[in-house]
Design a protein around this motif. Structure first.
Motif, short mmCIF file in Angstrom:
data_model
loop_
_atom_site.label_atom_id
_atom_site.label_comp_id
_atom_site.label_asym_id
_atom_site.label_seq_id
_atom_site.Cartn_x
_atom_site.Cartn_y
_atom_site.Cartn_z
N TYR A 184 0.82 -1.20 0.00
CA TYR A 184 0.00 0.00 0.00
C TYR A 184 0.86 1.26 0.00
N SER A 185 2.01 1.19 0.63
CA SER A 185 2.85 2.39 0.79
C SER A 185 3.34 2.96 -0.54
N GLY A 192 1.50 3.57 -3.10
CA GLY A 192 0.51 4.50 -3.65
C GLY A 192 0.14 4.13 -5.08
N PRO A 193 -0.11 5.13 -5.95
CA PRO A 193 -0.49 4.83 -7.34
C PRO A 193 0.62 4.06 -8.05
N HIS A 194 0.22 3.13 -8.91
CA HIS A 194 1.23 2.36 -9.67
C HIS A 194 0.75 2.16 -11.09
N SER A 242 8.09 -1.42 -8.93
CA SER A 242 7.38 -0.81 -7.81
C SER A 242 7.21 -1.78 -6.64
#
Length: 287
Positions: free
Chosen positions: A212-213, A215-217, A268
Motif C-alpha cells: 500500500y505504501s 501509492g499509485p502504480h 514498484s
C-alpha cells in the motif's frame, strides 16, 4: 514432453501462413479474392489463430503463395489437421465459455506467464477452499454443489502445469489488497497465504507484492497477463479481464505496452524475499 493446444497450433499455423502471404506480396483482400472466398476476414481470422482451418484450405493458400511440395508444406498441413484435436480440458467443456477455454489452451502451450492481480489470488495459485469461495460468490448464481465442485476440480487440474518439470515459468505481481481482502474467512485466507509462500519456493514461480505504501502504480485500472511461448515464431499474447469478458491482444504495440507496464509493476513491488515476508506477516494476522 510439453503439451500443445489447439489454440497454440492455430496461432502458429496462422503466423506461418501470414509470412508466406506477405512474401508472395499479397494483401489479405487479394488473397481472399484469388481463393474465391467471400471476405478477407476469413484470412485475418485464420492468420490470428481465431478459427480452425481445413487442411484443404491450407493447401489452397500455400498453392496461391507459391509454396510447393516439401517438408514445410507437409508440416503446415499436419498442423492444420492437429489443430482440431481435443484439449485435456474437454471433459469440462460444458463449464467453459470461449474466453476461459482460450486461457487454458494458452496456459497449456506457454513457457512463461506474467500476471498482475489487484484484488484476488490468480487461479493457478489458489487453494481449493479459496477457489470454491470465489466460484460460489463471483460465478454464475445458479450453480449447484456438483457444478461448483467440478469447477474447483478443473482449477486444481490447471495447476498441474506448474509442477510438470518447471514447464511454465510463472511470475505474479500482487497488489497488497489481494492479500488482505478476506475471501471465505480468516482460516481460508491464512491457508491461502501460506500456500502462496510455499509455491514461491519453487524455482519456476516468482511472487512479488506491491505494498500500500507505494501509492499509485502502473496498473491501477486493472489486472492483466502476458503469455510467452517456447517457439520463437509464436508471438506473446496479452489478456485483460473485463466485466464483458476476456480480451486477447497480440499486436506488437499492445504486447510492448503490457510488457513495459509489467516491468514498471515489478520495479514498484517489493523484492522476492521482502514479498514473502509480507505475505507471511499477513497470514499470521489471520490467526
Amino acid at each position: 514432453m510439453r503439451q500443445t493446444s489447439p489454440t497454440a497450433r492455430r496461432r502458429r499455423l496462422g503466423a506461418e501462413l501470414r509470412r508466406f502471404r506477405e512474401a508472395a506480396g499479397l494483401t489479405s483482400y487479394e488473397a481472399a479474392e484469388r481463393l474465391g472466398w467471400a471476405s478477407n476476414s476469413k484470412i485475418s481470422r485464420i492468420e490470428n489463430g481465431r478459427i480452425s482451418v481445413t487442411w484443404s484450405d491450407v493447401a489452397a493458400m500455400l498453392d496461391l503463395y507459391g509454396a510447393g511440395p516439401g517438408e514445410t508444406r507437409d508440416r503446415l498441413i499436419t498442423l492444420a489437421r492437429r489443430s482440431k484435436e481435443k484439449s485435456w480440458w474437454q471433459p469440462y467443456s460444458d463449464l467453459l465459455d470461449k474466453e476461459y477455454a482460450t486461457v487454458i489452451d494458452l496456459e497449456t502451450a506457454a513457457s512463461g506467464l506474467r500476471i498482475f492481480q489487484a484484488l484476488a489470488i490468480p487461479g493457478l495459485l489458489q487453494t481449493p477452499d479459496y477457489a470454491r469461495t470465489i466460484i460460489t460468490r463471483s460465478g454464475p448464481l445458479d450453480l449447484d454443489e456438483a457444478e461448483v465442485e467440478r469447477r474447483v476440480e478443473l482449477r486444481m487440474q490447471r495447476q498441474a502445469i506448474l509442477s510438470m518439470d518447471g514447464r511454465l515459468a510463472l511470475w505474479v505481481v500482487l497488489d497488497e489488497a489481494a492479500l488482505r481482502r478476506v475471501i471465505g474467512g480468516p482460516e481460508i485466507m491464512r491457508e491461502q497465504l501460506v500456500h502462496l509462500t510455499e509455491e514461491a519456493r519453487h524455482c519456476n514461480v516468482t511472487i512479488q507484492v506491491i505494498p500500500y505504501s507505494v501509492g499509485p502504480h502502473a496498473s491501477l485500472p486493472g489486472s492483466f497477463g502476458i503469455f510467452s511461448f517456447p517457439e520463437s515464431q509464436d508471438r506473446d499474447v496479452v489478456f485483460v479481464d473485463t466485466l464483458a469478458g476476456t480480451l486477447f491482444l497480440d499486436r506488437e504495440a499492445d504486447v510492448q505496452a503490457a510488457t513495459l507496464g509489467f516491468d514498471h509493476l515489478c520495479a514498484s513491488a517489493l523484492g522476492i524475499a521482502e514479498s514473502a515476508d509480507l505475505i507471511s506477516a499477513i497470514a499470521e494476522s489471520f490467526r
